[in-house]
Design a protein around this motif. Sequence first.
Motif, short mmCIF file in Angstrom:
data_model
loop_
_atom_site.label_atom_id
_atom_site.label_comp_id
_atom_site.label_asym_id
_atom_site.label_seq_id
_atom_site.Cartn_x
_atom_site.Cartn_y
_atom_site.Cartn_z
N MET A 52 0.77 -1.12 0.03
CA MET A 52 -0.12 0.00 -0.20
C MET A 52 0.90 1.26 -0.10
N VAL A 53 0.37 2.41 -0.70
CA VAL A 53 1.29 3.44 -0.93
C VAL A 53 1.00 4.43 0.27
N THR A 54 2.03 4.85 0.86
CA THR A 54 1.90 5.59 1.98
C THR A 54 1.45 7.06 1.62
N PRO A 55 0.68 8.01 2.33
CA PRO A 55 0.20 9.21 2.20
C PRO A 55 1.46 10.11 1.75
N GLU A 56 2.56 9.73 2.42
CA GLU A 56 3.83 10.69 1.99
C GLU A 56 4.20 10.72 0.38
N VAL A 57 3.84 9.35 -0.35
CA VAL A 57 4.27 9.31 -1.63
C VAL A 57 3.10 9.82 -2.45
N GLU A 58 1.80 9.91 -2.06
CA GLU A 58 0.81 10.54 -2.87
C GLU A 58 1.02 12.26 -2.62
N SER A 59 1.48 12.47 -1.56
CA SER A 59 1.74 13.96 -1.26
C SER A 59 2.91 14.54 -2.05
N TYR A 60 4.14 13.62 -2.26
CA TYR A 60 5.21 13.83 -2.80
C TYR A 60 4.67 13.96 -4.42
N ILE A 61 3.85 13.25 -5.20
CA ILE A 61 3.57 13.26 -6.41
C ILE A 61 2.71 14.47 -6.79
N ARG A 62 1.97 14.88 -5.70
CA ARG A 62 0.97 16.09 -5.84
C ARG A 62 1.77 17.23 -6.00
N GLN A 63 2.87 17.34 -4.99
CA GLN A 63 3.59 18.57 -4.87
C GLN A 63 4.82 18.53 -6.07
N VAL B 97 -5.62 10.67 -12.79
CA VAL B 97 -4.17 10.57 -13.27
C VAL B 97 -3.38 10.26 -12.03
N LEU B 98 -3.83 10.70 -10.74
CA LEU B 98 -3.18 10.61 -9.61
C LEU B 98 -3.44 9.16 -9.10
N LYS B 99 -4.39 8.57 -9.12
CA LYS B 99 -4.74 7.24 -9.03
C LYS B 99 -3.92 6.06 -9.93
N VAL B 100 -3.81 6.57 -11.08
CA VAL B 100 -3.02 5.69 -11.96
C VAL B 100 -1.61 5.66 -11.72
N PHE B 101 -0.95 6.94 -11.18
CA PHE B 101 0.43 7.10 -10.92
C PHE B 101 0.86 6.37 -9.66
N LEU B 102 -0.37 6.49 -8.74
CA LEU B 102 0.06 5.70 -7.33
C LEU B 102 -0.40 4.06 -7.47
N GLU B 103 -1.12 3.85 -8.36
CA GLU B 103 -1.31 2.32 -8.78
C GLU B 103 0.06 1.60 -9.30
N GLU B 104 0.60 2.42 -10.17
CA GLU B 104 1.80 2.07 -11.03
C GLU B 104 2.81 2.11 -10.01
N PHE B 105 3.05 2.86 -9.05
CA PHE B 105 4.07 3.12 -8.08
C PHE B 105 4.25 1.84 -7.25
N GLU B 106 2.76 1.38 -6.82
CA GLU B 106 2.71 0.25 -6.02
C GLU B 106 2.89 -1.06 -6.87
N LYS B 107 2.56 -1.03 -8.01
CA LYS B 107 2.88 -2.27 -8.85
C LYS B 107 4.31 -2.35 -9.20
N GLN B 108 5.11 -1.32 -9.32
CA GLN B 108 6.53 -1.25 -9.63
C GLN B 108 7.35 -1.47 -8.41
N LYS B 109 7.02 -0.98 -7.37
CA LYS B 109 7.58 -1.19 -5.97
C LYS B 109 7.45 -2.71 -5.68
N ALA B 110 6.49 -3.09 -5.99
CA ALA B 110 6.29 -4.71 -5.78
C ALA B 110 7.20 -5.62 -6.29
N LYS B 111 6.98 -5.15 -7.40
CA LYS B 111 8.20 -5.77 -8.59
C LYS B 111 9.76 -5.49 -8.14
N GLU B 112 10.05 -4.44 -7.73
CA GLU B 112 11.48 -4.34 -7.14
C GLU B 112 11.73 -4.88 -6.00
#
Length: 99
Positions: free
Chosen positions: A1-12, A81-96
């Motif tokens: 699960m993506v932390t609120p910190e990552v969402e805030s980072y993307i928004r900023q 767009v933000l939702k897609v960004f976060l989903e992609e972050f989660e997916k790639q983080k899990a892979k890595e």
Amino acid sequence: MVTPEVESYIRQKFGEHAGLADEEVFADDVTLAEVIGRSPTMTNSIDLMEAFARTANGLRKDYGVRVRLPALPLDTPTPMVLKVFLEEFEKQKAKEDAA
């Protein structure tokens, strides 16, 4: 699960690259086309793609996760767009993390 910190980072970061405040970018009814129209730094969709790329590059540098967004039509609402960004972050983080 993506932390609120990552969402805030993307928004900023995206807001910085667009030259707009968070509420000007991520309000419910704002589309990508409207972001381009409102932004003092964007004139077309290439500028928009560059802002996404810079945001993704920041995620790679600061979080070690490589995110690539799919092509999105200009009538896409920014919360989606933000939702897609976060989903992609989660997916790639899990892979890595699994590697």
